[in-house]
Design a protein around this motif. Structure first.
Motif, short mmCIF file in Angstrom:
data_model
loop_
_atom_site.label_atom_id
_atom_site.label_comp_id
_atom_site.label_asym_id
_atom_site.label_seq_id
_atom_site.Cartn_x
_atom_site.Cartn_y
_atom_site.Cartn_z
N GLY A 179 0.84 -1.13 -0.08
CA GLY A 179 -0.12 0.11 0.01
C GLY A 179 0.91 1.26 -0.04
O GLY A 179 2.03 1.33 0.24
N GLY A 180 0.27 2.44 -0.27
CA GLY A 180 0.92 3.52 -0.27
C GLY A 180 0.10 4.72 -0.70
O GLY A 180 -1.28 4.68 -0.99
N LEU A 181 0.68 6.03 -0.98
CA LEU A 181 0.00 7.07 -1.49
C LEU A 181 0.40 7.21 -2.88
O LEU A 181 1.67 7.10 -3.52
CB LEU A 181 0.46 8.45 -0.75
CG LEU A 181 -0.05 9.97 -1.27
CD1 LEU A 181 -1.39 9.62 -1.07
CD2 LEU A 181 0.94 10.84 -0.54
N VAL A 182 -0.79 7.34 -3.90
CA VAL A 182 -0.35 7.41 -5.10
C VAL A 182 -1.51 8.31 -5.65
O VAL A 182 -2.17 8.74 -4.97
CB VAL A 182 -0.78 5.88 -5.84
CG1 VAL A 182 0.31 5.13 -5.53
CG2 VAL A 182 -2.15 5.54 -5.76
N GLN A 183 -1.22 8.70 -7.00
CA GLN A 183 -2.06 9.88 -7.47
C GLN A 183 -3.07 9.24 -8.34
O GLN A 183 -2.96 7.76 -8.87
CB GLN A 183 -1.20 10.85 -8.43
CG GLN A 183 -0.30 11.70 -7.67
CD GLN A 183 0.31 12.87 -8.65
OE1 GLN A 183 0.50 12.57 -9.94
NE2 GLN A 183 0.79 13.83 -7.96
N ALA A 184 -4.15 9.89 -8.78
CA ALA A 184 -5.14 9.27 -9.32
C ALA A 184 -4.58 8.94 -11.02
O ALA A 184 -3.91 9.87 -11.65
CB ALA A 184 -6.30 10.54 -9.81
N GLY A 185 -5.24 7.77 -11.48
CA GLY A 185 -4.46 7.38 -12.79
C GLY A 185 -3.42 6.36 -12.53
O GLY A 185 -2.93 5.46 -13.45
N ASP A 186 -2.51 6.23 -11.36
CA ASP A 186 -1.37 5.32 -11.01
C ASP A 186 -1.96 4.23 -11.04
O ASP A 186 -3.12 3.68 -10.70
CB ASP A 186 -0.60 5.88 -9.87
CG ASP A 186 0.14 7.31 -10.21
OD1 ASP A 186 0.37 7.88 -9.14
OD2 ASP A 186 0.17 7.67 -11.47
N SER A 187 -1.00 3.37 -10.96
CA SER A 187 -1.15 1.88 -10.70
C SER A 187 -0.56 1.39 -9.41
O SER A 187 0.63 2.01 -8.79
CB SER A 187 -0.49 0.91 -11.90
OG SER A 187 -1.16 1.25 -12.95
N LEU A 188 -0.67 0.28 -8.78
CA LEU A 188 -0.25 -0.23 -7.38
C LEU A 188 -0.60 -1.67 -7.40
O LEU A 188 -1.55 -1.98 -8.05
CB LEU A 188 -0.91 0.40 -6.44
CG LEU A 188 -0.06 0.40 -5.18
CD1 LEU A 188 1.18 1.18 -5.02
CD2 LEU A 188 -0.99 1.17 -3.97
#
Length: 125
Positions: free
Chosen positions: A9-18
């Motif tokens: 988990g983590g902090l990402v921006q909209a549109g990113d993948s994880l």
């Protein structure tokens, strides 16, 4: 008894993948269907997706269908949630869970016997 530990988990921006990972120890991993659930602040835990014991079948909630996939590696005792095109509404604590009792893929949290502690995913707009 199966122990499950989520990570990724983590902090990402909209549109990113994880990619979230869930490591299972104890028990016979290939005998469990696996599910992913999530819980946002102030909301109930909800089903995200599930994968069958062999990995041949998956099922997802409508809001993530086409964006999320699940895979598993029975030899390693791992299950993965691949999340693409993330949206702010995907922000939640994500949990993996193991179903030891049923044959088909289950969407109800009560059908799962073992749970991890969760990993936080935050998607900023």
């Amino acid at each position: 008894q199966v122990q499950l530990v989520e990570s990724g988990g983590g902090l990402v921006q909209a549109g990113d993948s994880l990619i979230l990972s869930c490591a299972a120890t104890g028990g016979v991993f290939s005998s469990y269907a696996m599910g992913w659930f999530r819980q946002a602040p102030g909301k109930e835990r909800e089903f995200v997706g599930a994968i069958s014991k062999s990995g041949s079948n998956t099922f997802f909630r409508a809001s993530v269908r086409g964006r999320f996939t699940i895979s598993r590696d029975n030899a390693k005792g791992m299950v993965y949630l691949h999340m693409n095109s993330l949206k702010p509404e995907d922000t939640a604590v994500y949990y993996c869970a193991a179903d030891a009792r049923n044959w088909g893929l289950q969407v109800g949290a009560q059908e799962y016997d073992y749970w991890g502690r969760g990993t936080q995913v935050t998607v900023s707009s």
